[in-house]
Motif scaffolding. Structure first.
Motif, mmCIF file in Angstrom:
data_model
loop_
_atom_site.group_PDB
_atom_site.id
_atom_site.type_symbol
_atom_site.label_atom_id
_atom_site.label_comp_id
_atom_site.label_asym_id
_atom_site.label_seq_id
_atom_site.Cartn_x
_atom_site.Cartn_y
_atom_site.Cartn_z
ATOM 1 N N GLN A 83 -9.628 -8.717 0.532
ATOM 2 C CA GLN A 83 -10.456 -7.508 0.553
ATOM 3 C C GLN A 83 -11.201 -7.363 1.880
ATOM 4 O OE1 GLN A 83 -12.749 -7.785 -3.229
ATOM 5 N NE2 GLN A 83 -10.865 -8.683 -4.031
ATOM 6 N N LYS A 110 -9.873 -8.213 4.641
ATOM 7 C CA LYS A 110 -8.808 -8.076 5.640
ATOM 8 C C LYS A 110 -8.665 -9.321 6.512
ATOM 9 C CE LYS A 110 -8.565 -3.775 4.266
ATOM 10 N NZ LYS A 110 -7.543 -3.366 3.269
ATOM 11 N N ASN A 142 1.742 -4.547 0.564
ATOM 12 C CA ASN A 142 0.299 -4.710 0.752
ATOM 13 C C ASN A 142 -0.422 -4.723 -0.596
ATOM 14 O OD1 ASN A 142 0.621 -2.053 0.014
ATOM 15 N ND2 ASN A 142 -0.658 -1.201 1.635
ATOM 16 N N LYS A 143 0.339 -4.958 -1.674
ATOM 17 C CA LYS A 143 -0.236 -5.052 -3.018
ATOM 18 C C LYS A 143 -0.260 -6.512 -3.466
ATOM 19 C CE LYS A 143 -0.292 -0.547 -3.177
ATOM 20 N NZ LYS A 143 -1.558 0.204 -2.960
ATOM 21 N N VAL A 156 -8.487 -2.759 -7.304
ATOM 22 C CA VAL A 156 -8.573 -1.472 -6.616
ATOM 23 C C VAL A 156 -7.878 -1.547 -5.251
ATOM 24 C CG1 VAL A 156 -10.110 0.297 -5.690
ATOM 25 C CG2 VAL A 156 -10.750 -0.946 -7.764
ATOM 26 N N GLY A 157 -6.868 -0.735 -5.076
ATOM 27 C CA GLY A 157 -6.143 -0.704 -3.813
ATOM 28 C C GLY A 157 -5.070 -1.762 -3.666
ATOM 29 N N TYR A 158 -5.011 -2.691 -4.622
ATOM 30 C CA TYR A 158 -4.056 -3.790 -4.515
ATOM 31 C C TYR A 158 -3.130 -3.884 -5.730
ATOM 32 C CZ TYR A 158 -6.964 -5.159 -0.602
ATOM 33 O OH TYR A 158 -7.655 -5.166 0.595
#
Length: 360
Positions: A257, A259, A207-208, A192-194
């Protein structure tokens, strides 16, 4: 079909246009007519005298099945053809570019783009005759000889770009394995998000972490299913549980995740941020679930002890070759073997044979 002045011809609603000072016509043709107007015996015509590539007969059944299985929901793009100059365009009103195109039945027509669709249409109509009532757009260019037709084929195809595997998976709603990958990418950590949804690779500073296509491939391996297989809700549930558990036990994914480290930094230093690591994890997951169906969730915890750094010498000649990540099938299998050992999963005869060859 109509008859005028004792000459038989096909009559199509059409739009007249112009490109590079040459006329062209966009016509609407019933599918049943397509095999008749695009007759071509490629076996008797050498390549240098043709205006198309040889038909790859392996592709035809797949396209045919797509057409037959989706009679109410298929999409075919226009065919492109060169037709001799003796066509007649009759405008619906004076000066109009809307009208009727008359193509003599004996006219020589060379297909420039779409010969596989033409062949598939012919086969599909044999199986489902009612498809013959449907229509397809045909782009007719006035033929200026075979040399021009061959150049048209080259021009039409050399600028064509196939969509990336990720983008195909994103937009393919008939492929159930793609549906599973999309669901994982949108709902399950670490994806998710990556997830890179469009491109076939992740850019250096992106940023993936993973591509959608790599999630799809790794999950197919996990579930031991090919791309053409049917994937169920149970398959999705199992894949979701597996990847969520793996995420819990891989510290580097957790750091991204939280950061604490950027995706680009992780990809630079660690194998588990690449498709190779993901597919190897899929292989190990399949072995775990197959051999320990009742307690694989507990055994997977040992993944937390693996040193995934590219600099770790255990990956040399497995995942890493001459300091670079290797994406070959053999490298993925050898990487998976090392993970199996770390998780105390016995190797199969085939896996052990590969390991023996690696050591020698």
């Amino acid at each position: 079909m109509s008859q005028v002045d004792s000459n038989f011809f096909y009559s199509f609603p059409a739009v007249r246009g112009q490109q590079a000072d040459r006329p062209f016509y966009i016509a609407t043709c019933p599918l049943r007519i397509i095999p008749k107007i695009f007759m071509f015996d490629e076996e008797e015509v050498p390549a240098e005298l043709r205006a198309q590539r040889s038909i790859n007969k392996v592709r035809i059944p797949e396209i045919t099945r797509y057409l037959v299985d989706n009679p109410k929901d298929y999409v075919f793009s226009a065919l492109t053809a060169s037709v001799e100059k003796n066509v007649t365009f009759i405008p619906s009103s004076q000066g109009s570019d809307l009208g009727t195109l008359h193509v003599p039945m004996e006219a020589r027509i060379l297909i420039n783009d779409g010969q596989h669709r033409r062949a598939a249409i012919e086969e599909a109509i044999k199986e489902k005759p009612e498809l013959g009532q449907d229509n397809i757009a045909v782009l007719f260019f006035v033929d200026e000889g075979l040399k021009r037709s061959q150049q048209m084929f080259s021009d039409l195809n050399k600028h064509a770009v196939r969509p990336s595997p990720s983008l195909s998976s994103l937009y393919d709603f008939r492929d159930s394995s793609a549906a599973v990958a999309r669901s994982l990418a949108l709902n399950v950590a670490p994806f998710v998000g990556y997830t890179e949804m469009e491109k076939s690779s992740v850019a250096l500073k992106s940023n993936k972490l993973f591509t959608l296509s790599s999630i799809k491939q790794a999950t197919q391996i996990l579930l031991n299913k090919g791309s053409k297989a049917s994937f169920t809700d149970e398959d999705l549930d199992l894949a979701s549980e597996f990847w969520a558990l793996v995420n819990v036990h891989i510290a580097e994914w957790q750091m991204v995740q939280a950061k604490e480290i950027s995706p680009s930094e992780l990809r630079q230093e660690f194998i588990n941020a690449h498709g190779v690591g993901l597919q190897a994890l899929g292989m190990v997951g399949h072995s775990l679930i197959l051999q320990y169906p009742k307690d694989w969730q507990e055994k997977i915890a040992k993944i937390r002890d693996i040193d995934w750094r590219k600099a770790n010498p255990v990956w040399d000649n497995r995942a890493m070759h001459h300091g670079r990540l290797s994406k070959t099938t053999t490298s993925i299998k050898l990487t998976a073997n090392l993970l199996r050992k770390a998780l105390s999963i016995p190797l199969t005869t085939q896996e052990q044979q590969l390991e023996d060859e690696f050591k020698h």
